[in-house]
Structures are given as C-alpha cells and as structure tokens.
Scaffold this motif. Sequence first.
Motif, short mmCIF file in Angstrom:
data_model
loop_
_atom_site.label_atom_id
_atom_site.label_comp_id
_atom_site.label_asym_id
_atom_site.label_seq_id
_atom_site.Cartn_x
_atom_site.Cartn_y
_atom_site.Cartn_z
N LEU A 32 0.82 -1.21 0.00
CA LEU A 32 0.00 0.00 0.00
C LEU A 32 0.86 1.26 0.00
CD1 LEU A 32 -2.68 -1.22 2.54
CD2 LEU A 32 -3.20 -0.44 0.22
N VAL A 33 1.91 1.26 0.80
CA VAL A 33 2.82 2.41 0.84
C VAL A 33 3.47 2.60 -0.53
CG1 VAL A 33 4.97 3.27 1.84
CG2 VAL A 33 3.22 2.29 3.32
N ARG A 34 3.90 1.50 -1.14
CA ARG A 34 4.53 1.59 -2.47
C ARG A 34 3.56 2.15 -3.50
NH1 ARG A 34 4.63 -0.56 -7.21
NH2 ARG A 34 2.97 -2.06 -6.75
N ARG A 35 2.33 1.66 -3.50
CA ARG A 35 1.35 2.10 -4.49
C ARG A 35 0.96 3.56 -4.27
NH1 ARG A 35 -1.68 -1.96 -7.49
NH2 ARG A 35 -0.74 -4.02 -7.16
N ARG A 36 0.88 3.98 -3.01
CA ARG A 36 0.57 5.39 -2.76
C ARG A 36 1.70 6.29 -3.25
NH1 ARG A 36 -0.53 7.80 3.22
NH2 ARG A 36 1.61 7.05 3.48
N ALA A 37 2.95 5.88 -3.01
CA ALA A 37 4.09 6.67 -3.48
C ALA A 37 4.14 6.75 -4.99
CB ALA A 37 5.40 6.07 -2.94
N ALA A 38 3.65 5.71 -5.66
CA ALA A 38 3.64 5.68 -7.12
C ALA A 38 2.43 6.41 -7.71
CB ALA A 38 3.65 4.23 -7.61
N GLY A 39 1.59 6.98 -6.84
CA GLY A 39 0.43 7.72 -7.32
C GLY A 39 -0.75 6.86 -7.68
N GLU A 40 -0.75 5.60 -7.25
CA GLU A 40 -1.82 4.68 -7.61
C GLU A 40 -3.00 4.71 -6.64
OE1 GLU A 40 -0.33 0.74 -8.26
OE2 GLU A 40 1.51 1.47 -9.22
N LEU A 41 -2.85 5.42 -5.52
CA LEU A 41 -3.90 5.47 -4.50
C LEU A 41 -4.25 6.92 -4.19
CD1 LEU A 41 -2.57 2.71 -2.04
CD2 LEU A 41 -4.30 2.44 -3.83
N PRO A 42 -4.80 7.64 -5.16
CA PRO A 42 -5.12 9.05 -4.92
C PRO A 42 -6.11 9.22 -3.79
CG PRO A 42 -6.20 8.23 -6.91
CD PRO A 42 -5.24 7.17 -6.50
N GLY A 43 -5.84 10.19 -2.94
CA GLY A 43 -6.74 10.47 -1.83
C GLY A 43 -6.41 9.76 -0.54
N VAL A 44 -5.63 8.67 -0.61
CA VAL A 44 -5.30 7.93 0.61
C VAL A 44 -4.39 8.78 1.49
CG1 VAL A 44 -4.07 5.93 1.54
CG2 VAL A 44 -5.66 5.65 -0.37
N THR A 45 -4.81 8.99 2.72
CA THR A 45 -4.07 9.86 3.63
C THR A 45 -3.28 9.10 4.69
OG1 THR A 45 -6.07 10.07 5.00
CG2 THR A 45 -5.66 11.78 3.32
N GLU A 46 -3.81 7.97 5.16
CA GLU A 46 -3.14 7.21 6.20
C GLU A 46 -3.20 5.72 5.90
OE1 GLU A 46 -3.09 8.77 10.51
OE2 GLU A 46 -5.15 9.09 9.83
N ILE A 47 -2.10 5.02 6.24
CA ILE A 47 -2.03 3.57 6.11
C ILE A 47 -1.43 3.06 7.41
CG2 ILE A 47 -1.09 1.65 4.78
CD1 ILE A 47 -0.72 3.64 2.44
N VAL A 48 -2.24 2.40 8.23
CA VAL A 48 -1.83 2.06 9.59
C VAL A 48 -1.90 0.55 9.79
CG1 VAL A 48 -2.24 2.45 12.05
CG2 VAL A 48 -2.77 4.26 10.38
N PRO A 49 -0.74 -0.13 9.91
CA PRO A 49 -0.74 -1.58 10.12
C PRO A 49 -0.97 -1.95 11.57
CG PRO A 49 1.50 -0.79 10.04
CD PRO A 49 0.62 0.42 9.82
N ALA A 50 -1.48 -3.16 11.79
CA ALA A 50 -1.60 -3.75 13.12
C ALA A 50 -1.24 -5.23 13.01
CB ALA A 50 -3.01 -3.55 13.67
N ALA A 51 -1.62 -6.04 13.99
CA ALA A 51 -1.19 -7.43 14.01
C ALA A 51 -1.71 -8.23 12.82
CB ALA A 51 -1.64 -8.10 15.31
N ARG A 52 -2.99 -8.05 12.47
CA ARG A 52 -3.57 -8.78 11.34
C ARG A 52 -4.46 -7.90 10.49
NH1 ARG A 52 -7.27 -12.09 12.92
NH2 ARG A 52 -7.43 -13.07 10.88
#
Length: 208
Positions: A32-52
Amino acid sequence: MSPAIRVLPAGLSSVLVEVADADQAVALHAELVRRRAAGELPGVTEIVPAARTVLVSGVADPRSFAAAVDRWEVPAVPGRPGAAVELPVRFDGPDLADVAALWRTTDSEVVRIVTTTPMQVAFCGFAPGFGYLTGLPPELRVPRRATPRTGVPAGSVGLAGPYAGVYPRASPGGWQILGTTDAPLWDAGRDPAALLAPGTAVRFVAVR
C-alpha cells in the motif's frame, strides 16, 4: 491476496483490511505504501498496520478499493532497505532466567539468540514509540506473565507471544523482561518522533 482477506468499512472514507497473519499484514502495508508513493492510490491519507489488519483512510470508493485489493499480488517483504537500528541492551532483566527455562537453555544462550536474530517492526501501538518486533521463530514464543507488573521501567526490553518490544516509557505491563536500553524510543522534539516505524529492521546489541 489470500482468500482469507476481508475488507470492512470503517467510517465514510476508510476501510480495515483483515488478513491471515502478521506477515501478510506487513506485506500488505508495504504494498500500500509503495502504491501510494507511485500515485496509484489518490486520496489515501493514512495507512496504519496492526497485528492482522491494515487501516486505510481516504478511500473515495471503498467497494471498488476492496475489489482491487483482492486481485493484487502482494510480495513478501524482506525488510526496509538500509542499516538496522541498533539498540544497546543490558541483559540483566528480572525474567531472563524464566525465559531461559522456557527455552530450555541458558541465560547466555538467550542473549545470543536475541542479539543474532534479525528483527523487524511489524506495527506500532500500545504506547507512542512502541514497536512490535517480529523475527523470533514460532518455537521461541513465550507467554505473558501470569501477573502483570504495575510498573515497568522505560527502556525495558521484553518478549510476549511472537513479539519482542521495548517500553518507550514507564508503564504497567506483562511482558517477560530481558533487560534495558537507554535508546530514546520516543522524542516529541525529534522528526520523526518515533525511533522505530513499521518495516524498520532492528538489532539488539549486548552491552554491560
């Protein structure tokens, strides 16, 4: 993705992606971080991982997003590029002997294993700056203490279940404490404030 994936709504513009285990959560977070950096996830502001799970905020069309994620091929993550963060540890903790007994080995062998095992921050939580570190093999999982301590000193290095971690500040806790470090895990005046972030490689170094 795995058939076990579930994408659940979380408010008007967020989704919670559930996966099978911590390794899949780490891999999905990195993708998800990679795709956001590549401009593939417009509008995504936060990506927060947890255990599962991974929480994704800023999703304009959750239903389309869920369908897209389900089709992705998500590679495993070898670790964040760059040198590992080294944490100097005095292995004099009150639970070192108990962990050695659980592992059916000696105190010195516990230290050797912990300091030679490559670890990685899977996700952060519990307290600002606390990273849940993965890397120990499944057979070395240890239970939490039957009776949690009312006060665990800042810098305490512990084990619980499949994770290792360092308490960034004094707090109650039930992890098995192996030692302490003076490394500043959280500094509000630093950018970034947290020393450890998801994906960061970590290595414990024994000191006296």
